[in-house]
Write an enzyme that holds these catalytic residues in place. Structure first.
Site, PDB file in Angstrom:
ATOM      1  N   GLU A   1     128.211 -15.299  18.088  1.00  0.00           N
ATOM      2  CA  GLU A   1     128.436 -14.464  19.266  1.00  0.00           C
ATOM      3  C   GLU A   1     129.914 -14.103  19.274  1.00  0.00           C
ATOM      4  OE1 GLU A   1     128.608 -16.328  23.062  1.00  0.00           O
ATOM      5  OE2 GLU A   1     127.680 -14.635  24.079  1.00  0.00           O
TER       6      GLU A   1
ATOM      7  N   ASP B   1     121.652 -23.787  18.902  1.00  0.00           N
ATOM      8  CA  ASP B   1     122.840 -23.165  19.495  1.00  0.00           C
ATOM      9  C   ASP B   1     124.034 -24.097  19.254  1.00  0.00           C
ATOM     10  OD1 ASP B   1     122.643 -20.973  22.294  1.00  0.00           O
ATOM     11  OD2 ASP B   1     124.447 -21.474  21.148  1.00  0.00           O
TER      12      ASP B   1
ATOM     13  N   ASP C   1     128.040 -20.062  19.637  1.00  0.00           N
ATOM     14  CA  ASP C   1     128.509 -19.615  20.946  1.00  0.00           C
ATOM     15  C   ASP C   1     129.978 -19.190  20.888  1.00  0.00           C
ATOM     16  OD1 ASP C   1     127.785 -19.556  23.831  1.00  0.00           O
ATOM     17  OD2 ASP C   1     129.473 -20.924  23.985  1.00  0.00           O
TER      18      ASP C   1
ATOM     19  N   HIS D   1     120.071 -14.375  27.531  1.00  0.00           N
ATOM     20  CA  HIS D   1     120.154 -15.195  28.745  1.00  0.00           C
ATOM     21  C   HIS D   1     121.404 -14.918  29.565  1.00  0.00           C
ATOM     22  CE1 HIS D   1     122.694 -17.044  25.847  1.00  0.00           C
ATOM     23  NE2 HIS D   1     123.187 -17.839  26.776  1.00  0.00           N
ATOM     24  N   ASP D   2     122.299 -14.071  29.011  1.00  0.00           N
ATOM     25  CA  ASP D   2     123.525 -13.706  29.738  1.00  0.00           C
ATOM     26  C   ASP D   2     123.469 -12.297  30.293  1.00  0.00           C
ATOM     27  OD1 ASP D   2     125.583 -15.249  27.197  1.00  0.00           O
ATOM     28  OD2 ASP D   2     124.810 -16.086  29.069  1.00  0.00           O
TER      29      ASP D   2
HETATM   30  O1  ISL Z   1     128.155 -11.902  29.108  1.00  0.00           O
HETATM   31  C1  ISL Z   1     129.246 -12.359  29.272  1.00  0.00           C
HETATM   32  C2  ISL Z   1     130.475 -11.590  28.960  1.00  0.00           C
HETATM   33  O2  ISL Z   1     130.585 -10.601  29.938  1.00  0.00           O
HETATM   34  C3  ISL Z   1     129.426 -13.712  29.827  1.00  0.00           C
HETATM   35  O3  ISL Z   1     128.441 -13.849  30.851  1.00  0.00           O
HETATM   36  C4  ISL Z   1     129.148 -14.813  28.804  1.00  0.00           C
HETATM   37  O4  ISL Z   1     129.689 -15.976  29.339  1.00  0.00           O
HETATM   38  C5  ISL Z   1     129.789 -14.562  27.445  1.00  0.00           C
HETATM   39  O5  ISL Z   1     129.008 -13.612  26.809  1.00  0.00           O
HETATM   40  C6  ISL Z   1     129.804 -15.845  26.606  1.00  0.00           C
HETATM   41  O6  ISL Z   1     128.498 -16.367  26.547  1.00  0.00           O
HETATM   42  C7  ISL Z   1     128.311 -17.649  25.920  1.00  0.00           C
HETATM   43  O7  ISL Z   1     129.298 -18.610  26.326  1.00  0.00           O
HETATM   44  C8  ISL Z   1     129.300 -19.042  27.674  1.00  0.00           C
HETATM   45  C9  ISL Z   1     127.908 -19.323  28.263  1.00  0.00           C
HETATM   46  O8  ISL Z   1     127.994 -19.334  29.672  1.00  0.00           O
HETATM   47  C10 ISL Z   1     126.918 -18.245  27.835  1.00  0.00           C
HETATM   48  O9  ISL Z   1     125.606 -18.558  28.331  1.00  0.00           O
HETATM   49  C11 ISL Z   1     126.936 -18.156  26.334  1.00  0.00           C
HETATM   50  O10 ISL Z   1     125.949 -17.237  25.848  1.00  0.00           O
HETATM   51  C12 ISL Z   1     130.118 -20.314  27.696  1.00  0.00           C
HETATM   52  O11 ISL Z   1     129.554 -21.235  26.773  1.00  0.00           O
END
Ligand code: ISL
Ligand code: CA
Length: 559
Positions: free
Chosen positions: A256, A98, A199, A329-330
Site C-alpha cells: 500500500e 496483512d 500496510d 476497508h478504508d
Molecule cells: O484512506 C486513507 C488515506 O486517506 C486512510 O484512511 C488510511 O489510513 C490510509 O490509507 C492507510 O491505511 C492503512 O494504514 C492505516 C489503517 O488504519 C488502514 O486501515 C490501513 O489500510 C494504519 O495502519
C-alpha cells in the site's frame, strides 16, 4: 523464476471483523470465514487477502498490533487460523496476510520496554525526540487528526505516530528492528502463507532530520508527506527485505503506497528491482477530494478517471504490474461512489466490475462488492466506530464546522461505509451474527444479500463470476497493450487491449443517460464476438456505432 501466478489471479479481501460471526459475540471470526470458503470457491477467486487478525487492543481495528505471532482472541486461535489456511489450500486458493510494520501497537512488548528509559535496549525500535521548548519536535499532523507526536512523561520525550497515538512508528533505521520484522515474516511464510499485503509500506523511511513543514510553526499541523512518503532509504529496506525473506518463497507481495506516482511505482514493482510485485496507488481514491484532503468532498470527473487509468496502464506497460481496485476497508463502497446505488444499482455495479477485470493488472474484490453492497448513513455519530472518522468529527466540531457538513463528509468518505457486516441473507442482522453486531448492519440487507444473489442468474454475483472466468478463458492478462478510445468523451470510457493477434474492445457508459459509442475508423477486424455485457445485447450488432443504455458495459473480442 517461479511462474508469476499472481498475474493471473483475482484477489478477494476479507475484513474479518465484518465478514462472518460463528459464535454469536457480534464480531466476525476465523471459524466464520471457514464456514464461507465454499462461497468464495463458487465465486472463483484465487487468493484471499486477510486483513489483520493478530493480537491487538483494537484501537484501529487490528492495525495496531501488540503481538505479531498470535491471534486476537475475538478472531479465535492459531489452530483456527491453520484450519483456514488448509481450507483455502484444499480448495486451490491461496492466502496472503496483512503485514503492518510501519508501526506497532503501544501495547507491544517492544514499546512497553522502549518507553521505560532512554537507554533501554528497545529505545530505538521507535522514533523518540526531545521537544522544542515545550513543543512537539515538528509540525507534522497525524492521518487521524491532531499532532503526529505524543509526549511521554516517563522519559520526557515525544514519540512519532503517523496514525493513532496508540500506533507508534517503528524505527526502520535500526537494523535490529528490521531483523525482528524479517524473522516474523519468515515465521508466517514457513507456515505456508502465499504472500503479504504491506500496510503503508512506503512510509517506513523518514528523512532523518524529521524537519517541520513550516519551520518554527507551533500553532497548526501540516502534512509531512514530503519527509516520509517514498523516503530516502525505502528502496534499500525493501531490497534488503526481498534478499532476506521474499526471494526465498514462491509468493506475491502488494504494497500500500499512499502518494505514489507511476514513476515511483516502477521503482517498487519493476521486475528487475527485486522489491515488490505490485503496489496500491491512491490516485483514483483522490478524484473526489478537494485541496484540503479526503474530507473536502468534491464531485469526481470521468475525464480524471480515464486520464489516471491510461497513465498507469501505459507507464507500467512492460515494466511492472498494476493492482486494480475501487474500494477496500478504508474506502466508501465503489457502487455508491462511482456507480449508481439507486436506479441503476445492478447495471452500474456490473459496469464498474467490467472496468476492473479487463485492464492490465490484478483485480482486488473487497468483501460485499460482488453483491453490490452500498454506503450507509447511520442516524448519529454514536453508531460510527472508525477512529479516523471519530477523531475528524471531534477536530472539525472543535474548529466550529457545522455538524451537517461534517456528517455529509462521513456519509460520502467514511471508512465505516466499507465495514458494515457482510450481508449473507435477509435474516436478522443479514445472517452475519446471531448476537448484536459490533457495528450496525446496512438496512438494505433485505434486498442486497448473498442468498438472493446466488438464486438470481442476473445478479451482480453471477456477473463477477463470469468476469473472473472470462479473464482465464480469454486470457485477458495476455493482452499487453492499452489504447484509449473516445478520449474526450465525458460519458463513455472505452479502450482496446491487444496482443499480436487479437483485440479486446471494452465499452463502458459511466452515466445514467444513453450515450453513443463510435469506433475509431482505423480499428481493423474481420469479426467481433461479444464476450460479456450487462444488458441483453444483440450478438453481431454493428459495433462501429452503438447506442449505449445507462451504465451499459460491453466487451468484444475482435479477430
Ligand atoms: O484512506 C486513507 C488515506 O486517506 C486512510 O484512511 C488510511 O489510513 C490510509 O490509507 C492507510 O491505511 C492503512 O494504514 C492505516 C489503517 O488504519 C488502514 O486501515 C490501513 O489500510 C494504519 O495502519
Ligand atoms: Ca465471533
Amino acid at each position: 523464476m517461479a511462474k508469476q501466478w499472481w498475474k493471473d489471479s483475482v484477489v478477494y479481501q476479507i475484513y474479518p471483523r465484518s465478514f462472518m460471526d460463528s459464535n454469536g459475540d457480534g464480531i466476525g471470526d476465523l471459524k466464520g470465514i471457514i464456514s464461507k470458503l465454499d462461497y468464495l470457491q463458487t465465486l472463483g477467486v484465487d487468493v484471499v487477502w486477510l486483513c489483520p487478525v493478530y493480537e491487538s487492543p483494537n484501537d484501529d481495528n487490528g492495525y495496531d498490533i501488540s503481538n505479531y505471532q498470535s491471534i486476537m482472541k475475538d478472531f479465535g486461535t492459531l489452530a483456527d487460523w491453520e484450519e483456514l489456511l488448509k481450507g483455502l489450500h484444499d480448495r486451490g486458493m491461496k492466502l496472503i496476510m496483512d503485514l503492518v510494520v510501519n508501526h506497532s501497537s503501544d501495547e507491544h512488548a517492544w514499546f512497553v520496554e522502549s518507553r521505560k528509559s532512554k537507554d533501554n535496549e528497545y529505545r530505538d525500535y521507535y522514533i523518540w525526540r526531545p521537544g522544542q521548548d515545550g513543543h512537539a519536535p515538528n509540525d507534522w499532523g497525524s492521518f487521524f487528526s491532531g499532532s503526529a507526536w505524543q509526549y511521554d512523561e516517563q522519559t520526557e520525550e515525544y514519540f512519532l505516530h503517523l496514525f493513532s497515538k496508540k500506533q507508534p512508528d517503528l524505527n526502520w533505521e535500526n537494523p535490529k528492528l528490521r531483523q525482528e520484522v524479517y524473522d516474523m515474516m519468515k515465521w508466517w511464510l514457513d507456515k505456508g502463507i502465499d504472500g503479504f499485503r504491506m500496510d503503508v509500506i512506503n512510509l517506513i523511511s523518514k528523512v532523518p532530520e524529521l524537519p517541520s513543514v513550516v519551520e518554527g510553526n507551533h500553532d497548526s499541523y501540516h502534512f509531512g508527506g514530503d519527509y516520509f512518503m517514498n523516503g530516502p532509504r525505502v528502496h534499500e529496506y525493501l531490497q534488503e527485505m526481498n534478499r532476506e525473506v521474499l526471494s526465498k518463497y514462491d509468493i506475491m507481495t502488494v504494497g500500500e503506497a499512499i502518494g505514489v506516482t507511476p514513476e515511483e511505482a516502477a521503482l517498487y514493482v519493476g521486475e528487475e528491482r527485486n522489491e515488490l510485485n505490485m503496489v496500491f496507488h491512491f490516485e483514483l481514491m483522490d478524484v473526489d477530494s478537494g485541496e484540503h484532503g479526503k474530507w473536502d468532498v468534491k464531485p469526481w470527473k470521468l475525464s480524471d478517471i480515464k486520464r489516471i487509468i491510461k497513465k498507469w496502464q501505459l507507464e507500467l506497460q512492460d515494466k511492472g504490474w498494476n493492482s486494480l481496485y475501487l474500494n477496500n476497508h478504508d474506502q466508501p463502497r465503489m457502487l455508491s461512489r462511482f456507480g449508481n446505488d439507486t436506479v441503476y444499482h445492478k447495471e452500474s455495479a456490473k459496469m464498474l466490475a467490467t472496468l476492473l477485470h479487463t485492464l492490465q493488472g490484478t483485480p482486488y474484490i473487497y468483501q460485499g462488492e460482488e453483491i453490490g453492497m452500498t454506503n450507509v448513513k447511520f442516524a448519529s455519530i454514536e453508531e460510527y466506530k472508525d477512529i479516523e472518522t471519530l477523531n475528524m468529527y471531534q477536530e472539525q466540531l472543535a474548529a466550529g464546522k457545522d455538524v451537517d457538513s461534517i456528517m455529509n463528509s462521513i456519509y460520502v468518505k467514511g471508512r465505516d461505509n466499507g465495514r458494515t457486516p457482510m450481508q449473507w441473507s435477509s435474516d436478522r442482522h443479514a445472517g452475519f451474527t446471531k448476537g448484536m453486531p459490533w457495528i450496525s448492519v446496512n438496512p438494505n440487507y433485505e434486498q442486497i444479500n448473498v442468498e438472493q444473489a446466488l438464486q438470481d442468474p442476473e445478479s451482480i454475483f453471477h456477473y463477477y463470476k463470469k468476469l473472473i472466468e472470462l479473464r482465464k478463458v480469454h486470457n485477458v492478462t495476455g493482452y499487453s497493450n492499452y489504447r484509449a478510445l473516445m478520449e474526450d468523451n465525458d460519458r463513455i470510457f472505452a479502450y482496446i487491449r491487444s496482443n499480436n493477434e487479437e483485440q479486446l474492445l471494452v465499452i463502458l457508459n459511466f452515466t445514467g443517460e444513453p450515450a453513443s459509442f463510435v469506433l475509431d475508423e482505423d480499428i481493423r477486424y474481420q469479426r467481433n464476438t461479444l464476450l460479456i455485457s450487462n444488458y441483453d445485447a444483440a450478438e453481431s450488432e454493428d459495433i462501429r456505432h452503438i447506442e449505449l443504455r445507462p451504465y451499459e458495459a460491453r466487451v468484444y473480442k475482435l479477430l
